[in-house]
Design an enzyme around this catalytic site. Structure first.
Site, PDB file in Angstrom:
ATOM      1  N   SER A   1     -13.496   2.491  -7.458  1.00  0.00           N
ATOM      2  CA  SER A   1     -14.573   2.710  -8.434  1.00  0.00           C
ATOM      3  C   SER A   1     -14.072   3.617  -9.553  1.00  0.00           C
ATOM      4  O   SER A   1     -14.497   3.488 -10.710  1.00  0.00           O
ATOM      5  CB  SER A   1     -15.785   3.317  -7.744  1.00  0.00           C
ATOM      6  OG  SER A   1     -15.407   4.475  -7.056  1.00  0.00           O
TER       7      SER A   1
ATOM      8  N   ASP B   1      -4.227   0.632  -9.341  1.00  0.00           N
ATOM      9  CA  ASP B   1      -5.658   0.367  -9.517  1.00  0.00           C
ATOM     10  C   ASP B   1      -6.009   0.129 -10.988  1.00  0.00           C
ATOM     11  O   ASP B   1      -6.763  -0.790 -11.323  1.00  0.00           O
ATOM     12  CB  ASP B   1      -6.487   1.543  -8.966  1.00  0.00           C
ATOM     13  CG  ASP B   1      -6.157   1.833  -7.510  1.00  0.00           C
ATOM     14  OD1 ASP B   1      -5.580   0.957  -6.849  1.00  0.00           O
ATOM     15  OD2 ASP B   1      -6.474   2.938  -7.045  1.00  0.00           O
TER      16      ASP B   1
ATOM     17  N   SER C   1     -24.976   8.678 -16.837  1.00  0.00           N
ATOM     18  CA  SER C   1     -24.760   7.560 -15.927  1.00  0.00           C
ATOM     19  C   SER C   1     -26.111   7.102 -15.371  1.00  0.00           C
ATOM     20  O   SER C   1     -26.959   7.935 -15.029  1.00  0.00           O
ATOM     21  CB  SER C   1     -23.856   8.014 -14.783  1.00  0.00           C
ATOM     22  OG  SER C   1     -24.080   7.217 -13.642  1.00  0.00           O
TER      23      SER C   1
ATOM     24  N   GLU D   1       0.842  -1.211   0.000  1.00  0.00           N
ATOM     25  CA  GLU D   1       0.000   0.000   0.000  1.00  0.00           C
ATOM     26  C   GLU D   1       0.867   1.247   0.000  1.00  0.00           C
ATOM     27  O   GLU D   1       1.843   1.337   0.756  1.00  0.00           O
ATOM     28  CB  GLU D   1      -0.904  -0.044   1.234  1.00  0.00           C
ATOM     29  CG  GLU D   1      -2.275   0.514   1.022  1.00  0.00           C
ATOM     30  CD  GLU D   1      -3.107  -0.307   0.014  1.00  0.00           C
ATOM     31  OE1 GLU D   1      -3.062   0.010  -1.185  1.00  0.00           O
ATOM     32  OE2 GLU D   1      -3.802  -1.238   0.453  1.00  0.00           O
TER      33      GLU D   1
HETATM   34  C1  GLA Z   1      -5.202   4.766  -4.051  1.00  0.00           C
HETATM   35  C2  GLA Z   1      -4.434   5.096  -5.317  1.00  0.00           C
HETATM   36  C3  GLA Z   1      -3.466   3.982  -5.678  1.00  0.00           C
HETATM   37  C4  GLA Z   1      -2.597   3.581  -4.490  1.00  0.00           C
HETATM   38  C5  GLA Z   1      -3.448   3.364  -3.241  1.00  0.00           C
HETATM   39  C6  GLA Z   1      -2.581   3.146  -2.025  1.00  0.00           C
HETATM   40  O1  GLA Z   1      -6.038   3.679  -4.277  1.00  0.00           O
HETATM   41  O2  GLA Z   1      -5.322   5.294  -6.382  1.00  0.00           O
HETATM   42  O3  GLA Z   1      -2.676   4.358  -6.774  1.00  0.00           O
HETATM   43  O4  GLA Z   1      -1.572   4.511  -4.278  1.00  0.00           O
HETATM   44  O5  GLA Z   1      -4.297   4.462  -2.991  1.00  0.00           O
HETATM   45  O6  GLA Z   1      -1.824   2.007  -2.169  1.00  0.00           O
END
Ligand code: GLA
Length: 385
Positions: free
Chosen positions: A130, A175, A71, A37
């Protein structure tokens, strides 16, 4: 609802709103992150997987230069913008995610205007990405519609650029990568330096285990500022130490150079350096089937996010601590922090007990009631035929 059913429903809504059939439908999932993280903007390794909740988009070219987006969750109201006039950080906030992807793709890539209808089914503000799901559904749809033949890493970078510049959130690349590259049954070991990947089997149901997601229902407004500020601390550590990346320094070397950094910079970057090591250790344990050891590292990651990186909050701490107290193998907050969700790796037979203890603990602390669901590694983005 299954992908095909969702697609049929979306196609008929699209026809209602835009008066024609869509050319194409694509979907992309949200994610949970097992470990790694706040290291995806530091060249680190991360280990997320895609969840089964997806955002689906129906899309078609139009003969103008206008982008029209609507949407289902916003009542189907059409928002129009001239493609030659779009500018970062303008327009209604939710529309910046899909339009940001088009902007990042650039004028040359898209020869027409587009009509886009979004059906977002990844819970909003729950730390389950999301936003990346929406971006990646649009990127996948447009890539197919225009035959752009962009690779998944290229699409991930485009979606990230849209979010960084057009939305204004300095997120890393995790993500978008997992939303595009995930495969069913596996967690994705992603090297955020070069976007190389390894699929790591995570078939926990077969072992009587469950990955419980606890949505604390806390959505802190300071998330963007707090995220950017911590990222800046890590970048300062890199500059002060004169290295290219926190990826290139071992934990012991970093500790030995403590006096070169101010206290806040040190402790935040310390999270990054140790978290990168935890990911690699966790993968070794997973591969050897040591889920107890894996769970312990997950809990250590939470402690570091809480005490060193300081992105947790009382609700996330209570969720993780209560899960651990009642038999979880490990638990931690996920995502950006300051709210959103925690995960707990639990024995499936303890699920009801742990949920009810967390519910009770939240009630006793006068916190909003949490929501629970169970996450299984699911497939990444796809065009739905
Ligand atoms: C958010 C960001 C990711 C990542 C996480 C923490 O989700 O969009 O890029 O940095 O926080 O790991």
């Amino acid at each position: 609802m299954l992908g095909k059913q969702l697609a049929l429903m979306l196609a008929s809504k699209f026809a209602e709103i835009f008066g024609k059939h869509p050319d194409l439908i694509a979907s992309a999932p949200g994610r949970v992150n097992l470990i790694g993280e706040h290291v995806d903007f530091l060249d680190g390794f991360v280990l997320p997987f895609a969840i089964s909740d997806v955002t689906t988009v129906a899309i078609s070219k139009n003969s103008s230069k206008v982008i029209r987006v609507a949407s289902i969750q916003k009542g189907g109201e059409i928002k129009s913008v001239d493609f030659s006039k779009i500018a970062p950080m303008t327009g209604e906030p939710w529309t910046r995610y899909p339009i940001g992807v088009l902007w990042a793709l650039g004028n040359e890539a898209l020869s027409n205007g587009l009509d886009i209808l979004v059906d977002g089914r990844v819970p909003l503000g729950a730390g389950l990405s999301s936003s990346a799901a929406l971006e990646c559904a649009v990127a996948t749809a447009v890539n197919e519609l225009y035959g752009l033949n962009l690779s998944l890493p290229e699409l991930a970078r485009i979606a990230q650029k849209g979010e960084n510049v057009y939305v204004g959130m300095p997120c890393g690349i995790m993500d978008q990568s997992v939303s595009l590259m995930a495969t069913q049954g596996n967690a994705l070991l992603l090297d955020t330096r070069d976007l190389s990947t390894e699929q790591i089997p995570f078939d926990i149901a077969q072992l009587g285990l469950e990955l419980l997601v606890i949505d604390t229902q806390v959505h802190h407004a300071l998330v963007d500022g707090g995220y950017a500020e911590r990222r800046a601390s890590c970048e300062k550590a890199v500059a002060d130490l004169g290295i290219t990346s926190l990826r290139d320094i071992s934990v012991s070397e970093f500790e030995a150079r403590k006096s070169e950094l101010d206290a806040k910079t040190y402790i935040r970057a310390y999270h990054g350096v140790t978290e990168m090591k935890r990911v690699l250790d966790a993968v070794v344990l997973l591969k050897s089937g040591d889920f107890v050891g894996f769970g312990e590292i997950v809990t250590l990651a939470h402690q570091s996010l809480r005490d060193n990186y300081t992105v947790s909050c009382p609700e996330l701490d209570l969720a993780a601590d209560t899960a651990n107290k009642f038999g979880a193998l490990g638990a931690r907050m996920i995502g950006g922090g300051f709210g959103g969700s925690a995960i707990a790796l639990i024995k499936a037979r303890d699920s009801e007990l742990i949920k009810s203890e967390i519910r009770g603990a939240f009630m006793a602390s006068k916190f909003k009631a949490p929501r629970f669901f169970s996450a299984l590694p699911s497939q990444g983005a796809a065009v739905i035929n």
